[in-house]
Design an enzyme around this catalytic site. Sequence first.
Site, PDB file in Angstrom:
ATOM      1  N   CYS A 228       0.995  -1.423  -0.119  1.00  0.00           N
ATOM      2  CA  CYS A 228      -0.139   0.072   0.140  1.00  0.00           C
ATOM      3  C   CYS A 228       0.388   1.372   0.219  1.00  0.00           C
ATOM      4  CB  CYS A 228      -0.752   0.182   1.191  1.00  0.00           C
ATOM      5  SG  CYS A 228      -2.422   0.552   1.072  1.00  0.00           S
ATOM      6  N   HIS A 229       1.084   1.849   1.232  1.00  0.00           N
ATOM      7  CA  HIS A 229       1.699   3.002   1.193  1.00  0.00           C
ATOM      8  C   HIS A 229       2.896   2.763   1.353  1.00  0.00           C
ATOM      9  CE1 HIS A 229      -2.626   5.112   0.621  1.00  0.00           C
ATOM     10  NE2 HIS A 229      -1.657   6.536   0.388  1.00  0.00           N
ATOM     11  N   GLY A 230       3.282   1.842   1.806  1.00  0.00           N
ATOM     12  CA  GLY A 230       4.580   1.542   2.580  1.00  0.00           C
ATOM     13  C   GLY A 230       5.484   1.636   1.546  1.00  0.00           C
ATOM     14  N   GLY A 231       5.356   2.069  -0.447  1.00  0.00           N
ATOM     15  CA  GLY A 231       6.280   2.495  -0.595  1.00  0.00           C
ATOM     16  C   GLY A 231       7.112   3.450  -0.680  1.00  0.00           C
ATOM     17  N   TRP A 232       6.097   4.121   0.253  1.00  0.00           N
ATOM     18  CA  TRP A 232       6.550   6.034   0.107  1.00  0.00           C
ATOM     19  C   TRP A 232       8.372   5.661   0.767  1.00  0.00           C
ATOM     20  CZ3 TRP A 232       1.367   8.752   2.524  1.00  0.00           C
ATOM     21  CH2 TRP A 232       1.240   9.056   1.642  1.00  0.00           C
TER      22      TRP A 232
END
Length: 194
Positions: free
Chosen positions: A123-127
């Site tokens: 999810c937003h962990g890719g940031w």
Amino acid sequence: MFCPLLLIQDIHGRMNDFPLKGRRVLSLVGEIYEDLELWYPKLRLIEAGADVVVAGPEANAHYNGKHGYPCTSDAAIADMNADAFDALLVPGGFMPDKLRRDPVVLDLVRAFDASSKPIAAICHGGWIPISAGVYRDVCVTGSPGIKDDLVNAGAIYEDAAVVVDRHHITSRRPDDLPEFCRAFIEAIANQSGE
């Protein structure tokens, strides 16, 4: 009453098949992490035999998930060393937006990447890998909300439940967790021993 001993032994035999026995996985945590994206993989990894250490900005600190589920960190991120672990888990939520501003977090991600150890972001962990600069020319997926960030970081975006490119394992959202965990466990299990 009859106890089906054979059945119990069969279950016990299967439970002793731990593909990640002896492996250590580091998971990041911080305030407003995505509850399922931390706990589901953590429990699956433990079930597979891994030792999972959850590190946050502070050791033994209480962090609330996006949906209110609590997590107490085992250690402080600043005390972590990639050499002590076989893989890294980066859950999503709002947590990654704050953690990616910490140079210690970014250096830790770069160390996992330099060693080609599995880095799993959902999810937003890719940031966090984006800010660490490790996604250039890597096929990834992630929340549609960070698609532009992934592309602008030089990643090759694919809308899929899970994308595996070398040692990077990525998924889009909590619904993808079964595929994400299978791919992450397989990547760790197939690592060559150092």
